[in-house]
Design a protein around this motif. Structure first.
Motif, PDB file in Angstrom:
ATOM      1  N   GLU A 277       0.830  -1.205   0.000  1.00 53.55           N
ATOM      2  CA  GLU A 277       0.000   0.000   0.000  1.00 53.55           C
ATOM      3  C   GLU A 277       0.862   1.252   0.000  1.00 53.55           C
ATOM      4  O   GLU A 277       0.574   2.230  -0.700  1.00 53.55           O
ATOM      5  CB  GLU A 277      -0.934  -0.005   1.227  1.00 53.55           C
ATOM      6  CG  GLU A 277      -1.997  -1.102   1.217  1.00 53.55           C
ATOM      7  CD  GLU A 277      -1.440  -2.462   1.604  1.00 53.55           C
ATOM      8  OE1 GLU A 277      -0.280  -2.519   2.097  1.00 53.55           O
ATOM      9  OE2 GLU A 277      -2.147  -3.476   1.398  1.00 53.55           O
TER      10      GLU A 277
ATOM     11  N   ALA B 262       2.399   1.703  -3.441  1.00 57.02           N
ATOM     12  CA  ALA B 262       1.410   2.214  -4.394  1.00 57.02           C
ATOM     13  C   ALA B 262       1.170   3.707  -4.193  1.00 57.02           C
ATOM     14  O   ALA B 262       1.031   4.478  -5.158  1.00 57.02           O
ATOM     15  CB  ALA B 262       0.109   1.440  -4.248  1.00 57.02           C
ATOM     16  N   THR B 263       1.146   4.152  -2.945  1.00 60.46           N
ATOM     17  CA  THR B 263       0.942   5.573  -2.646  1.00 60.46           C
ATOM     18  C   THR B 263       2.098   6.419  -3.192  1.00 60.46           C
ATOM     19  O   THR B 263       1.886   7.483  -3.791  1.00 60.46           O
ATOM     20  CB  THR B 263       0.809   5.782  -1.129  1.00 60.46           C
ATOM     21  OG1 THR B 263      -0.314   5.040  -0.643  1.00 60.46           O
ATOM     22  CG2 THR B 263       0.622   7.259  -0.803  1.00 60.46           C
TER      23      THR B 263
ATOM     24  N   LEU C  69       4.164   5.624  -5.679  1.00 58.54           N
ATOM     25  CA  LEU C  69       4.134   5.610  -7.142  1.00 58.54           C
ATOM     26  C   LEU C  69       3.068   6.566  -7.670  1.00 58.54           C
ATOM     27  O   LEU C  69       3.283   7.287  -8.659  1.00 58.54           O
ATOM     28  CB  LEU C  69       3.879   4.189  -7.645  1.00 58.54           C
ATOM     29  CG  LEU C  69       5.007   3.171  -7.419  1.00 58.54           C
ATOM     30  CD1 LEU C  69       4.545   1.780  -7.833  1.00 58.54           C
ATOM     31  CD2 LEU C  69       6.255   3.564  -8.193  1.00 58.54           C
ATOM     32  N   ASP C  70       1.930   6.585  -6.998  1.00 56.61           N
ATOM     33  CA  ASP C  70       0.849   7.485  -7.416  1.00 56.61           C
ATOM     34  C   ASP C  70       1.256   8.950  -7.250  1.00 56.61           C
ATOM     35  O   ASP C  70       0.948   9.800  -8.084  1.00 56.61           O
ATOM     36  CB  ASP C  70      -0.409   7.183  -6.588  1.00 56.61           C
ATOM     37  CG  ASP C  70      -1.587   8.045  -7.020  1.00 56.61           C
ATOM     38  OD1 ASP C  70      -2.038   7.893  -8.171  1.00 56.61           O
ATOM     39  OD2 ASP C  70      -2.038   8.872  -6.209  1.00 56.61           O
ATOM     40  N   GLU C  71       1.999   9.216  -6.196  1.00 55.08           N
ATOM     41  CA  GLU C  71       2.432  10.586  -5.912  1.00 55.08           C
ATOM     42  C   GLU C  71       3.366  11.121  -7.001  1.00 55.08           C
ATOM     43  O   GLU C  71       3.318  12.302  -7.351  1.00 55.08           O
ATOM     44  CB  GLU C  71       3.133  10.640  -4.540  1.00 55.08           C
ATOM     45  CG  GLU C  71       3.543  12.026  -4.093  1.00 55.08           C
ATOM     46  CD  GLU C  71       2.348  12.922  -3.781  1.00 55.08           C
ATOM     47  OE1 GLU C  71       2.523  14.162  -3.853  1.00 55.08           O
ATOM     48  OE2 GLU C  71       1.250  12.385  -3.476  1.00 55.08           O
TER      49      GLU C  71
ATOM     50  N   GLY D  37       3.466   9.842 -10.073  1.00 54.91           N
ATOM     51  CA  GLY D  37       2.807   9.722 -11.366  1.00 54.91           C
ATOM     52  C   GLY D  37       3.264   8.598 -12.263  1.00 54.91           C
ATOM     53  O   GLY D  37       3.274   8.752 -13.492  1.00 54.91           O
TER      54      GLY D  37
ATOM     55  N   ASP E 230       3.034   4.099 -12.903  1.00 52.05           N
ATOM     56  CA  ASP E 230       2.206   2.942 -12.569  1.00 52.05           C
ATOM     57  C   ASP E 230       2.974   1.822 -11.881  1.00 52.05           C
ATOM     58  O   ASP E 230       2.379   1.006 -11.173  1.00 52.05           O
ATOM     59  CB  ASP E 230       1.545   2.391 -13.838  1.00 52.05           C
ATOM     60  CG  ASP E 230       0.556   3.378 -14.447  1.00 52.05           C
ATOM     61  OD1 ASP E 230      -0.077   4.116 -13.663  1.00 52.05           O
ATOM     62  OD2 ASP E 230       0.427   3.402 -15.686  1.00 52.05           O
ATOM     63  N   SER E 231       4.284   1.739 -12.118  1.00 51.56           N
ATOM     64  CA  SER E 231       5.051   0.639 -11.532  1.00 51.56           C
ATOM     65  C   SER E 231       6.485   1.069 -11.278  1.00 51.56           C
ATOM     66  O   SER E 231       6.973   2.058 -11.846  1.00 51.56           O
ATOM     67  CB  SER E 231       5.041  -0.578 -12.467  1.00 51.56           C
ATOM     68  OG  SER E 231       5.787  -0.300 -13.643  1.00 51.56           O
TER      69      SER E 231
END
Length: 447
Positions: A20, A23-24, A26-28, A30, A32-33
């Motif tokens: 989790e 993922a946070t 990576l999202d920050e 921008g 995907d992996s």
């Protein structure tokens, strides 16, 4: 215990992020992996299957044992700057404690006092062996220590010249590293003659002049001969204003002349002759010098002081590496920390003590002399080639081709060096001394 603390206790401190959390992050940013964070060219990217079947630990151990069992079981009588001495088990037991293995570089003295004290003791031991007051605690090996000595000489030279003189009989790898070290400077490397394995003093005196910045000699030499004219080498260096660099090792220094007493300005060599088994490359360079050169010493020095309570405390006193000061003022670009190897050497020296070190060094003289006598008694063999005292190793002249003899000895389970068409080099220490009779018998068989 809170939920978060409970999760940390169950997880690994070396993989602290949960899926989790990853993922946070990576999202920050921008993406995907995590793979998107690396730019691996398609020409070198491998996307196939390795085809390696999964194995249990027991199966893998069994398979590896069977593979390693296919290696030839050779008794080594090899030397030439790499010498095997018995390492007491206590060295392994103590040096592999977690507080030593996990302490890479002692940048935080408040939490590494034990390790820093051990390195200070290592420096102190080298000071006793060499007679020189400053000893480095982190050098790669003898070859790079020689290169560092040449560059130090170039910085502090009293002479106006740029020539580093080395003996014509010098390990080819050491010569190559030295030339690599001085490449890009105004220094150059040249040779002086040898006489029956040792320094030709008259030849050296003729070769040395005001262009000479450093003279390097070895005791023992790469062929195991004990140098008899070290004081004369020191006088030649003084006469032309050059530094005198002496190569040796920690075992030999327990018995041979103290370098400071013969005028050595710098002592280099292999310190890992004690503390490490045969490593085939990994080493520890010995480097000691005069106090007047303190600010020009490469690498690190550990010093002793007092804390605010008056208790003795240790710290990295001098770090003249390019990571710590301006590049143009750095004395060296040594980055790899050899402190753990220095720790093992200090432990081994401490275990031996003064009497034990002298006994070990004396055994290296006796065993070499005895084995040379046994081999010389064989038809078609004479040893030692040089009419000198020897330490650990010596040359053997053979009537038959030396490379052929070395190959056949390997088939009998013994490894020796073939130096040229009719000369072999043999090294004996306490580790292989029990197999000398078998080696002599093998010599007799192949001859």
């Amino acid at each position: 215990m809170s939920k978060r603390r409970h999760e940390d206790a169950d997880g690994s401190p070396y993989a602290p992020h949960s899926p989790e959390e990853t993922a946070t992050m990576l999202d920050e940013i921008g993406v995907d992996s995590e793979a998107e964070l690396f730019d691996v060219p398609g020409t070198v990217r491998y996307e196939g299957e390795l085809g390696i079947d999964a194995r249990s630990e027991r199966e893998l151990r069994s398979e590896m044992a069977a593979t390693l069992a296919k290696n030839d079981d050779l008794t080594e009588f090899l030397g030439r700057d790499h010498h095997t001495h018995y390492v007491p088990s206590v060295v392994d037991e103590l040096s592999e404690r977690a507080e030593f293995l996990t302490s890479y570089t002692q940048y935080q003295p408040e939490i590494t006092q034990g390790f820093l004290q051990a390195l200070f003791e290592y420096q102190s031991l080298l000071r006793e062996l060499t007679g020189l007051p400053i000893a480095n605690c982190s050098m790669y090996d003898a070859a790079t220590a020689l290169g560092e000595a040449a560059r130090l000489a170039g910085r502090v030279r009293a002479a106006s010249g740029t020539t580093v003189l080395v003996p014509e009989i010098l390990h080819e790898n050491k010569r190559a590293v030295l030339e690599n070290y001085v490449d890009g400077t105004d220094l150059s490397v040249d040779i002086y003659p040898m006489d029956d394995g040792n320094v030709d003093i008259d030849g050296l005196a003729k070769r040395a002049d005001k262009e000479t910045v450093m003279i390097h000699a070895e005791n023992p030499t790469v062929r195991g001969t004990i140098e008899e004219h070290l004081s004369a080498v020191g006088r030649v260096a003084d006469e032309v204003g050059a530094l005198f660099c002496l190569g040796s090792d920690v075992v030999a220094l327990g018995l041979l002349e103290e370098p400071a007493s013969v005028g050595a300005d710098v002592v280099i060599g292999e310190a890992d002759a004690l503390g490490l088994p045969t490593a085939y490359g990994m080493g520890l360079g010995l480097f000691a010098t005069r106090e007047s050169f303190l600010r020009q010493v490469p690498g690190r020095l550990v010093g002793a002081s007092e804390d605010e309570s008056g208790r003795r405390a240790y710290t990295l006193t001098l770090q003249t590496r390019e990571q710590h000061i301006r590049k143009e003022r750095a004395t060296s670009n040594i980055c790899t920390n050899q402190a753990w190897v220095a720790l093992r050497t200090a432990m081994h020296l401490s275990m031996l003590g003064p009497d034990g070190l002298v006994d070990l060094a004396s055994e290296c003289v006796r065993e070499a002399e005895a084995l040379a006598g046994q081999l010389s008694a064989l038809d078609g063999v004479s040893a030692p080639v040089h009419d000198r005292h020897h330490f650990r190793e010596f040359l053997v002249r053979t009537e038959q081709p030396a490379p052929v003899i070395a190959g056949e000895l390997e088939g009998e389970g013994f490894a020796v060096h073939a130096i040229d068409d009719h000369r072999l080099q043999v090294c004996v220490t306490e580790v292989n001394a029990g197999q000398t009779d078998d080696l002599v018998a093998a010599f007799e068989e192949v001859l």
